[in-house]
Design an enzyme around this catalytic site. Structure first.
Site, PDB file in Angstrom:
ATOM      1  N   ARG A 160       0.825  -1.204   0.000  1.00  0.00           N
ATOM      2  CA  ARG A 160       0.000   0.000   0.000  1.00  0.00           C
ATOM      3  C   ARG A 160       0.865   1.264   0.000  1.00  0.00           C
ATOM      4  O   ARG A 160       0.515   2.269  -0.638  1.00  0.00           O
ATOM      5  CB  ARG A 160      -0.942  -0.025   1.205  1.00  0.00           C
ATOM      6  CG  ARG A 160      -2.160   0.822   1.038  1.00  0.00           C
ATOM      7  CD  ARG A 160      -3.178   0.573   2.118  1.00  0.00           C
ATOM      8  NE  ARG A 160      -2.624   0.762   3.451  1.00  0.00           N
ATOM      9  CZ  ARG A 160      -3.288   0.490   4.577  1.00  0.00           C
ATOM     10  NH1 ARG A 160      -4.518  -0.001   4.535  1.00  0.00           N
ATOM     11  NH2 ARG A 160      -2.734   0.700   5.746  1.00  0.00           N
ATOM     12  N   LYS A 204      -2.798   6.446   1.405  1.00  0.00           N
ATOM     13  CA  LYS A 204      -2.571   6.963   2.747  1.00  0.00           C
ATOM     14  C   LYS A 204      -1.579   8.114   2.623  1.00  0.00           C
ATOM     15  O   LYS A 204      -0.374   7.898   2.562  1.00  0.00           O
ATOM     16  CB  LYS A 204      -1.998   5.848   3.638  1.00  0.00           C
ATOM     17  CG  LYS A 204      -2.879   5.515   4.835  1.00  0.00           C
ATOM     18  CD  LYS A 204      -2.348   4.318   5.592  1.00  0.00           C
ATOM     19  CE  LYS A 204      -2.747   4.357   7.034  1.00  0.00           C
ATOM     20  NZ  LYS A 204      -4.191   4.404   7.282  1.00  0.00           N
ATOM     21  N   GLU A 218     -16.338   5.674   3.654  1.00  0.00           N
ATOM     22  CA  GLU A 218     -15.660   5.272   4.889  1.00  0.00           C
ATOM     23  C   GLU A 218     -15.681   6.434   5.863  1.00  0.00           C
ATOM     24  O   GLU A 218     -16.372   7.431   5.636  1.00  0.00           O
ATOM     25  CB  GLU A 218     -14.235   4.790   4.600  1.00  0.00           C
ATOM     26  CG  GLU A 218     -13.340   5.837   3.964  1.00  0.00           C
ATOM     27  CD  GLU A 218     -11.879   5.421   3.905  1.00  0.00           C
ATOM     28  OE1 GLU A 218     -11.429   4.583   4.718  1.00  0.00           O
ATOM     29  OE2 GLU A 218     -11.158   5.954   3.059  1.00  0.00           O
TER      30      GLU A 218
END
Ligand SMILES: *Cc1c(COP(=O)(O)O)cnc(C)c1O
Length: 339
Positions: free
Chosen positions: A80, A182, A218
């Site tokens: 990620r 992120k 989310e």
């Protein structure tokens, strides 16, 4: 072991003795090293300061029942971080370099790994940021990859209290829900709505899809997981949410360990009122129960889980933490032993 009151730790930063640092220059990363200095010195015009080129990851090291120190699926954090870095035109670190850095920094701070049963863990924060001066809008040429650790307490003290969240307006919420990575900039852009939610008495925001405002995305830092009245697990599928490693692991736990049916699909906000349980998944809290969702004054309450975790949420929580702490056998490759 350090003289720390492990069972009374909160979720905050405590400076430890060592950190890992590697620099990227002339198109390549150096070998990296463990250093003592917790302060970063960069030029006033560094790319990270001007154009927010910074991406990060968050994972934990655990002391297991048999006294080993392990991390949970660090290969997925490495993958990620690579996706995040590519999206912001930054150099990536290989999976091997990422895992080696995590191992080195945990070993160098082994006295800070909280003991088994204390409820605390060692939070690990790997990140990459642009370091050289950049004034025209373009990516930096030089970067630093840094990993520090900090012991953190359990997200829940004295049992899991369900939280209340609100449906967030799009205004000043962007680009959360359009991120999928992120990155510091996504968080910076969500701070207004987080502070506003807190000021109005809510713990978190529920973001809906930016295009149609009808699907659940989310929250600020965690994915949703719902339980239907007939005990099916439903998690929102969307290209614009951050793919939570905890959520992906819980989906496997639900299916393989608890024999539950799992659906990963777009979830219309209209459906939410019909679910029995609602939880937020992330490394920090594993899964934290939501008791109430406020949609501009209309409240949705989850009947099981107003005072404590709902029964399925609790089973998911106990099984995943059991796997992480070595009490329950893990699927192949989930547990990465450091010591
Ligand atoms: C980190 C993060 C999550 C949770 O991911 P985990 O891999 O489970 O820790 C969810 N949403 C956002 C926006 C995040 O930054």
């Amino acid at each position: 072991m350090k003289n720390i009151d492990w069972s009374n730790l909160g979720f905050g930063y405590i400076q430890t003795d060592k950190r890992y640092v590697s620099d990227f220059k002339d198109g390549k990363w150096d070998d990296g090293a463990i250093i003592d200095d917790a302060t970063v010195r960069i030029n006033e015009c560094a790319g990270v300061l001007q154009y927010a080129q910074t991406v990060f990851e968050g994972l934990k090291a655990y002391t297991t029942e048999d006294g080993s120190v392990v991390t949970f699926r660090p290969d997925l954090n490495a993958e990620r971080l690579i996706q995040s870095a590519e999206r912001l035109q930054m150099p990536t670190v290989s999976k091997e370099k990422f895992i080696d850095a995590v191992e080195q920094v945990v070993k160098a701070n082994i006295d800070y790994v909280p003991p088994y049963g204390s409820g605390a863990t060692l939070y690990i924060r790997p990140y990459i940021f642009g370091t050289n001066p950049v004034i025209g809008v373009k990516p930096a040429d030089e970067y630093q990859f840094r990993v520090f650790v900090t012991p953190v307490g359990p997200y829940f003290k004295g049992g899991a209290k369900p939280i209340t969240i609100r449906v967030c307006d799009l205004d000043r919420a962007a680009p959360h829900g359009t991120g999928h990575i992120k990155a510091g900039l996504n968080y910076a852009m969500s701070l207004f709505q987080i502070v506003d939610a807190h000021n109005k008495g809510f713990d978190e925001n529920m973001y809906l899809d930016a295009g149609s405002r009808t699907y659940v995305e989310e929250t600020g830092g965690a994915n949703f997981l719902f339980v239907t009245k007939d005990n099916k697990i439903v998690t929102p599928k969307s290209d614009s949410i951050l793919p939570s490693i905890t959520r992906r692991s819980l989906m496997i736990v639900a299916e393989k360990y608890l024999g539950l049916e799992v659906e990963h699909r777009p979830v219309a906000f209209e459906e939410v009122k019909d679910f029995a349980e609602c939880g937020l998944c992330g490394t920090a809290a594993v899964i934290s129960p939501v008791g109430k969702i406020n949609d501009h004054g209309n409240e949705i309450c989850f009947p099981s889980g107003m005072d404590e975790m709902g029964p399925i949420t609790k089973k998911l929580y106990d099984t995943l933490t059991g796997i992480q702490m070595g009490r329950i056998e893990a699927p192949e490759g989930w547990i990465h032993k450091i010591k």
